[in-house]
Design a protein around this motif. Structure first.
Motif, PDB file in Angstrom:
ATOM      1  N   SER A   1       0.595  -1.077  -0.028  1.00 44.56           N
ATOM      2  CA  SER A   1       0.318   0.185   0.442  1.00 44.56           C
ATOM      3  C   SER A   1       0.748   1.476   0.261  1.00 44.56           C
ATOM      4  O   SER A   1       0.382   2.216  -0.545  1.00 44.56           O
ATOM      5  N   VAL A   2       2.140   1.310   1.005  1.00 47.73           N
ATOM      6  CA  VAL A   2       2.606   2.728   0.629  1.00 47.73           C
ATOM      7  C   VAL A   2       3.606   2.457  -0.751  1.00 47.73           C
ATOM      8  O   VAL A   2       3.672   3.992  -1.315  1.00 47.73           O
ATOM      9  N   GLY A   3       4.009   2.156  -1.558  1.00 45.79           N
ATOM     10  CA  GLY A   3       4.217   2.413  -3.004  1.00 45.79           C
ATOM     11  C   GLY A   3       2.543   2.291  -3.775  1.00 45.79           C
ATOM     12  O   GLY A   3       3.789   3.534  -4.610  1.00 45.79           O
ATOM     13  N   ALA A   4       1.747   2.219  -3.086  1.00 43.16           N
ATOM     14  CA  ALA A   4       0.589   2.955  -4.086  1.00 43.16           C
ATOM     15  C   ALA A   4       0.317   4.100  -4.113  1.00 43.16           C
ATOM     16  O   ALA A   4      -0.196   4.740  -4.709  1.00 43.16           O
TER      17      ALA A   4
ATOM     18  N   PRO B   1       2.648   8.807  -4.081  1.00 44.86           N
ATOM     19  CA  PRO B   1       2.674   9.952  -4.564  1.00 44.86           C
ATOM     20  C   PRO B   1       1.419  10.387  -4.362  1.00 44.86           C
ATOM     21  O   PRO B   1       2.082  12.091  -4.365  1.00 44.86           O
ATOM     22  N   ALA B   2       0.477  10.181  -4.330  1.00 45.02           N
ATOM     23  CA  ALA B   2      -0.928  11.464  -3.058  1.00 45.02           C
ATOM     24  C   ALA B   2      -0.124  11.497  -1.454  1.00 45.02           C
ATOM     25  O   ALA B   2       0.144  13.043  -1.493  1.00 45.02           O
ATOM     26  N   VAL B   3       0.662  10.474  -1.406  1.00 42.65           N
ATOM     27  CA  VAL B   3       1.607  11.452  -0.047  1.00 42.65           C
ATOM     28  C   VAL B   3       2.318  12.683   0.168  1.00 42.65           C
ATOM     29  O   VAL B   3       2.425  13.540   1.113  1.00 42.65           O
TER      30      VAL B   3
ATOM     31  N   VAL C   1      -3.974  -7.197  -3.961  1.00 41.25           N
ATOM     32  CA  VAL C   1      -4.688  -5.582  -3.810  1.00 41.25           C
ATOM     33  C   VAL C   1      -4.414  -5.261  -3.763  1.00 41.25           C
ATOM     34  O   VAL C   1      -5.049  -3.521  -4.216  1.00 41.25           O
ATOM     35  N   GLY C   2      -2.823  -3.953  -3.360  1.00 44.00           N
ATOM     36  CA  GLY C   2      -2.018  -3.480  -3.767  1.00 44.00           C
ATOM     37  C   GLY C   2      -1.835  -3.308  -5.003  1.00 44.00           C
ATOM     38  O   GLY C   2      -1.714  -1.942  -5.521  1.00 44.00           O
TER      39      GLY C   2
END
Length: 162
Positions: A41-44, A47-49, A161-162
């Protein structure tokens, strides 16, 4: 003199979800799945974070600090597990990982986010080493390939899911 076992006796492979290993197997798999979900999830969402925290300059640092902290925790937890057992490094690692996740989710600045990623790395690094020590100490050699296969499978759902 003892009588040798018959060669006709069927071999029964150890079951990692049987009564003697169920708790250890479920604990290991749930924690590894949690770590896998976080990793995917962090990889996904990075960009937004990085955009929300105005941290494009620290994009790579968020991954590096996790890995460096995890490497440090690998060494410390490995020594600790060898000397005192795997239970405390495992529990402390899970606790640090969850605290780091909560910190990262609540981070309002890039500095706090980077610090949270370091805490996550410390927890994740300690957990992984403790899991391997647990596998070596808890499971009979015939069951270990099954446990490692289950660990690999624990990454499949988060990856999809990621």
């Amino acid at each position: 003199m003892t009588v040798p076992k018959t060669l006709d006796a069927p071999y029964q492979s150890p079951r990692i979800f049987g009564p003697e290993y169920r708790t250890a197997s479920l604990g290991i798999l749930l924690v590894v799945t949690l770590i896998a979900f976080e990793g995917m999830s962090v990889g996904a969402v990075m960009p937004a974070v990085s955009k929300d925290l105005d941290a494009l300059d620290l994009y790579g640092m968020s991954f590096s600090v996790f890995l460096i902290a995890g490497l440090f925790a690998n060494v410390v937890a490995g020594l600790w597990s060898d000397r005192k057992g795997h239970a405390w490094p495992f529990l402390l690692g899970v606790g640090l990982f969850v605290i780091g996740m909560a910190m990262a989710g609540a981070a309002g600045s890039k500095e706090l986010f980077i610090a949270a990623r370091a805490v996550q790395g410390l927890g994740g690094g300690a957990v992984i080493v403790a899991v391997y020590v647990m596998i070596a100490r808890v499971y009979v050699p015939e069951a270990r390939p099954k446990v490692f296969a289950a660990l690999s499978a624990a990454w499949v759902l988060p990856a999809l899911v990621g």
